[in-house]
Design a protein around this motif. Structure first.
Motif, PDB file in Angstrom:
ATOM      1  N   ALA A  10       0.857  -1.190   0.000  1.00 43.25           N
ATOM      2  CA  ALA A  10       0.000   0.000   0.000  1.00 43.25           C
ATOM      3  C   ALA A  10       0.888   1.234   0.000  1.00 43.25           C
ATOM      4  CB  ALA A  10      -0.879  -0.005   1.256  1.00 43.25           C
ATOM      5  N   ASN A  11       0.917   1.947  -1.120  1.00 47.96           N
ATOM      6  CA  ASN A  11       1.708   3.181  -1.190  1.00 47.96           C
ATOM      7  C   ASN A  11       0.777   4.364  -0.917  1.00 47.96           C
ATOM      8  OD1 ASN A  11       3.459   5.262  -1.716  1.00 47.96           O
ATOM      9  ND2 ASN A  11       3.291   5.083  -3.946  1.00 47.96           N
ATOM     10  N   TRP A  12       0.878   4.889   0.296  1.00 48.24           N
ATOM     11  CA  TRP A  12      -0.024   5.987   0.679  1.00 48.24           C
ATOM     12  C   TRP A  12       0.412   7.340   0.122  1.00 48.24           C
ATOM     13  CZ3 TRP A  12      -0.871   4.829   6.633  1.00 48.24           C
ATOM     14  CH2 TRP A  12      -1.708   3.701   6.747  1.00 48.24           C
ATOM     15  N   TYR A 167       6.723  -3.203 -11.425  1.00 52.00           N
ATOM     16  CA  TYR A 167       6.558  -2.661 -12.776  1.00 52.00           C
ATOM     17  C   TYR A 167       5.344  -1.739 -12.764  1.00 52.00           C
ATOM     18  CZ  TYR A 167       4.887  -2.133 -17.493  1.00 52.00           C
ATOM     19  OH  TYR A 167       4.404  -1.573 -18.648  1.00 52.00           O
ATOM     20  N   GLU A 168       5.608  -0.448 -12.939  1.00 48.32           N
ATOM     21  CA  GLU A 168       4.531   0.541 -12.876  1.00 48.32           C
ATOM     22  C   GLU A 168       4.573   1.420 -14.130  1.00 48.32           C
ATOM     23  OE1 GLU A 168       3.104   1.150  -8.623  1.00 48.32           O
ATOM     24  OE2 GLU A 168       4.648   2.635  -8.989  1.00 48.32           O
ATOM     25  N   PRO A 169       3.768   1.076 -15.147  1.00 45.80           N
ATOM     26  CA  PRO A 169       3.718   1.951 -16.323  1.00 45.80           C
ATOM     27  C   PRO A 169       3.194   3.330 -15.893  1.00 45.80           C
ATOM     28  CG  PRO A 169       2.015   0.215 -16.438  1.00 45.80           C
ATOM     29  CD  PRO A 169       2.848  -0.075 -15.229  1.00 45.80           C
ATOM     30  N   TRP A 171       1.804   5.700 -17.343  1.00 39.49           N
ATOM     31  CA  TRP A 171       0.482   6.074 -17.875  1.00 39.49           C
ATOM     32  C   TRP A 171      -0.666   5.414 -17.111  1.00 39.49           C
ATOM     33  CZ3 TRP A 171      -1.589   1.476 -19.620  1.00 39.49           C
ATOM     34  CH2 TRP A 171      -0.689   0.483 -19.979  1.00 39.49           C
ATOM     35  N   ALA A 172      -0.340   4.470 -16.242  1.00 42.55           N
ATOM     36  CA  ALA A 172      -1.407   3.781 -15.489  1.00 42.55           C
ATOM     37  C   ALA A 172      -1.466   4.234 -14.034  1.00 42.55           C
ATOM     38  CB  ALA A 172      -1.187   2.271 -15.548  1.00 42.55           C
ATOM     39  N   ILE A 173      -0.518   5.072 -13.602  1.00 45.07           N
ATOM     40  CA  ILE A 173      -0.472   5.449 -12.185  1.00 45.07           C
ATOM     41  C   ILE A 173      -1.424   6.605 -11.924  1.00 45.07           C
ATOM     42  CG2 ILE A 173       0.980   6.331 -10.307  1.00 45.07           C
ATOM     43  CD1 ILE A 173       3.319   4.886 -11.534  1.00 45.07           C
ATOM     44  N   GLY A 174      -2.411   6.350 -11.077  1.00 41.51           N
ATOM     45  CA  GLY A 174      -3.337   7.401 -10.662  1.00 41.51           C
ATOM     46  C   GLY A 174      -4.249   7.882 -11.773  1.00 41.51           C
ATOM     47  N   THR A 175      -4.314   7.151 -12.884  1.00 40.95           N
ATOM     48  CA  THR A 175      -5.091   7.604 -14.040  1.00 40.95           C
ATOM     49  C   THR A 175      -6.396   6.847 -14.188  1.00 40.95           C
ATOM     50  OG1 THR A 175      -3.976   5.975 -15.430  1.00 40.95           O
ATOM     51  CG2 THR A 175      -3.012   8.196 -15.359  1.00 40.95           C
ATOM     52  N   GLY A 211      -0.408   0.306 -10.912  1.00 39.46           N
ATOM     53  CA  GLY A 211      -1.026   1.245 -11.842  1.00 39.46           C
ATOM     54  C   GLY A 211      -2.525   1.044 -11.848  1.00 39.46           C
ATOM     55  N   SER A 212      -3.228   1.842 -11.002  1.00 40.08           N
ATOM     56  CA  SER A 212      -4.695   1.791 -10.929  1.00 40.08           C
ATOM     57  C   SER A 212      -5.228   0.393 -10.603  1.00 40.08           C
ATOM     58  CB  SER A 212      -5.312   2.336 -12.227  1.00 40.08           C
ATOM     59  OG  SER A 212      -4.944   3.701 -12.397  1.00 40.08           O
ATOM     60  N   VAL A 213      -4.535  -0.313  -9.700  1.00 43.82           N
ATOM     61  CA  VAL A 213      -5.072  -1.590  -9.205  1.00 43.82           C
ATOM     62  C   VAL A 213      -6.227  -1.280  -8.246  1.00 43.82           C
ATOM     63  CG1 VAL A 213      -4.602  -3.687  -7.877  1.00 43.82           C
ATOM     64  CG2 VAL A 213      -2.860  -2.776  -9.451  1.00 43.82           C
ATOM     65  N   LYS A 214      -7.326  -1.980  -8.426  1.00 49.18           N
ATOM     66  CA  LYS A 214      -8.548  -1.780  -7.626  1.00 49.18           C
ATOM     67  C   LYS A 214      -9.082  -3.157  -7.239  1.00 49.18           C
ATOM     68  CE  LYS A 214      -9.147   2.640  -9.202  1.00 49.18           C
ATOM     69  NZ  LYS A 214      -7.902   3.233  -8.806  1.00 49.18           N
ATOM     70  N   VAL A 232      -0.065  -0.690  -4.737  1.00 55.45           N
ATOM     71  CA  VAL A 232      -1.381  -0.043  -4.861  1.00 55.45           C
ATOM     72  C   VAL A 232      -1.304   1.373  -4.300  1.00 55.45           C
ATOM     73  CG1 VAL A 232      -3.838  -0.285  -4.372  1.00 55.45           C
ATOM     74  CG2 VAL A 232      -2.372  -2.334  -4.411  1.00 55.45           C
ATOM     75  N   GLY A 233      -1.696   2.364  -5.085  1.00 59.52           N
ATOM     76  CA  GLY A 233      -1.714   3.743  -4.604  1.00 59.52           C
ATOM     77  C   GLY A 233      -3.094   4.111  -4.091  1.00 59.52           C
ATOM     78  N   GLY A 234      -3.892   4.751  -4.937  1.00 62.67           N
ATOM     79  CA  GLY A 234      -5.180   5.304  -4.530  1.00 62.67           C
ATOM     80  C   GLY A 234      -6.064   4.329  -3.760  1.00 62.67           C
ATOM     81  N   ALA A 235      -6.187   3.104  -4.255  1.00 58.55           N
ATOM     82  CA  ALA A 235      -7.105   2.145  -3.620  1.00 58.55           C
ATOM     83  C   ALA A 235      -6.565   1.622  -2.290  1.00 58.55           C
ATOM     84  CB  ALA A 235      -7.396   0.984  -4.571  1.00 58.55           C
TER      85      ALA A 235
HETATM   86  C1  PEP Z   1       1.458   3.983  -7.042  1.00 55.49           C
HETATM   87  O1  PEP Z   1       1.400   4.984  -6.349  1.00 55.49           O
HETATM   88  O2  PEP Z   1       2.490   3.308  -7.075  1.00 55.49           O
HETATM   89  C2  PEP Z   1       0.284   3.614  -7.828  1.00 55.49           C
HETATM   90  C3  PEP Z   1       0.328   2.547  -8.585  1.00 55.49           C
HETATM   91  O3  PEP Z   1      -0.819   4.434  -7.721  1.00 55.49           O
HETATM   92  P1  PEP Z   1      -2.320   4.083  -8.228  1.00 55.49           P
HETATM   93  O4  PEP Z   1      -2.653   2.699  -7.714  1.00 55.49           O
HETATM   94  O5  PEP Z   1      -3.175   5.142  -7.624  1.00 55.49           O
HETATM   95  O6  PEP Z   1      -2.303   4.112  -9.720  1.00 55.49           O
END
Ligand code: PEP
Length: 250
Positions: A10-12, A167-169, A171-175, A211-214, A232-235
């Motif tokens: 969990a990346n807060w 691996y965090e593309p 374009w998928a982070i927080g989008t 990258g936007s894992v929910k 996981v960021g936002g979620a």
């Molecule tokens: C992140 O902060 O590393 C990340 C993947 O964020 P999010 O899940 O919100 O895309």
């Protein structure tokens, strides 16, 4: 093929006060009591101790979101690996794209940070990933290869299994735009091949997708053979959502 224990982090980012961090952990722990996965919480520096103290006696680990490569010195505003270890922090996120993009994190610095983390006994979670332009120009593999080679240049092949790769593309982070399970699997399999070429026990290295894992997409992503978990960021800011993602890892 060796079993790799799933790893969910969990990346807060810069969210949650000390009080909010405590409430989150109190809400999370009963929901994930049965998990066999590694669960890692990455709070801001100010909330590290609040999370460390609550997770004693549980399987949850705590990670910082950055560190300096030197043990001490005239580096105003920085913290070192031994300082984190003193707090009973066990891991550290290194090279997150937000640090690369907004704070000038370089591959040269990461080449020093990863061995410094290992030397201090911290588990590095090294983030790599390509921009949208790079993916559109079919440069993804070249970018990832350069990042991995540069960032791990001073890590012994035998110690590479102690590094977790995320691996965090970009374009998928927080989008809200997640890589498809097929895209993520193909890219992570490529990363595993590169680690093998580099002399790593690649079958033992945990490689995460971020990258936007929910809750809604986590199970399908983590069912892929080479995807060993999620960053996981936002979620991860909501205890119920994060618990659902932990449970999706099996
Ligand atoms: C992140 O902060 O590393 C990340 C993947 O964020 P999010 O899940 O919100 O895309």
């Amino acid at each position: 093929m060796p079993e790799r224990t799933p790893y969910i982090a969990a990346n807060w980012k810069m969210h949650k006060s000390v009080a909010e961090a405590g409430q989150f952990v109190d809400a999370l722990l009963p929901q994930i009591a049965a998990t066999q996965s590694d669960v890692v919480i990455c709070p801001p520096f100010t909330a590290l101790t609040a999370v460390v103290e609550r997770r004693y006696g549980t399987a949850v680990k705590v990670a910082a979101q950055n560190m300096h490569e030197e043990d001490s010195g005239a580096f105003t505003g920085e913290v070192s690996a031994p300082m984190l270890v003193e707090l009973d922090v066990e891991a550290v996120v290194l090279g997150h794209s937000e640090r690369r993009q907004f704070f000038g994190e370089t591959d040269e610095a990461l080449a020093r940070k990863v061995p410094a983390a290992l030397a201090a006994g911290l588990e590095p979670i090294l983030c790599i990933g390509e921009s949208e332009e790079a993916r559109d120009a079919e440069q993804t593999e070249g970018i990832l290869e350069r990042q991995l080679q540069a960032d791990l240049v001073d890590v012994d092949g035998a110690r590479l299994s102690e590094v977790v790769i995320a691996y965090e593309p970009i374009w998928a982070i927080g989008t809200g735009r997640t890589a498809t399970p097929e895209q993520a699997q193909e890219t992570i399999a490529f990363i595993r091949d590169m680690l093998r070429e580099r002399g790593a026990p690649a079958e033992d290295v945990r490689i995460l997708y971020g990258g936007s894992v929910k809750p809604a997409n986590a199970a399908e992503l983590m069912a892929q053979p080479d995807i060993d978990g999620a960053l996981v960021g936002g979620a991860s800011l909501d205890a119920a959502d994060f618990a659902a993602i932990v449970k999706a890892a099996g």
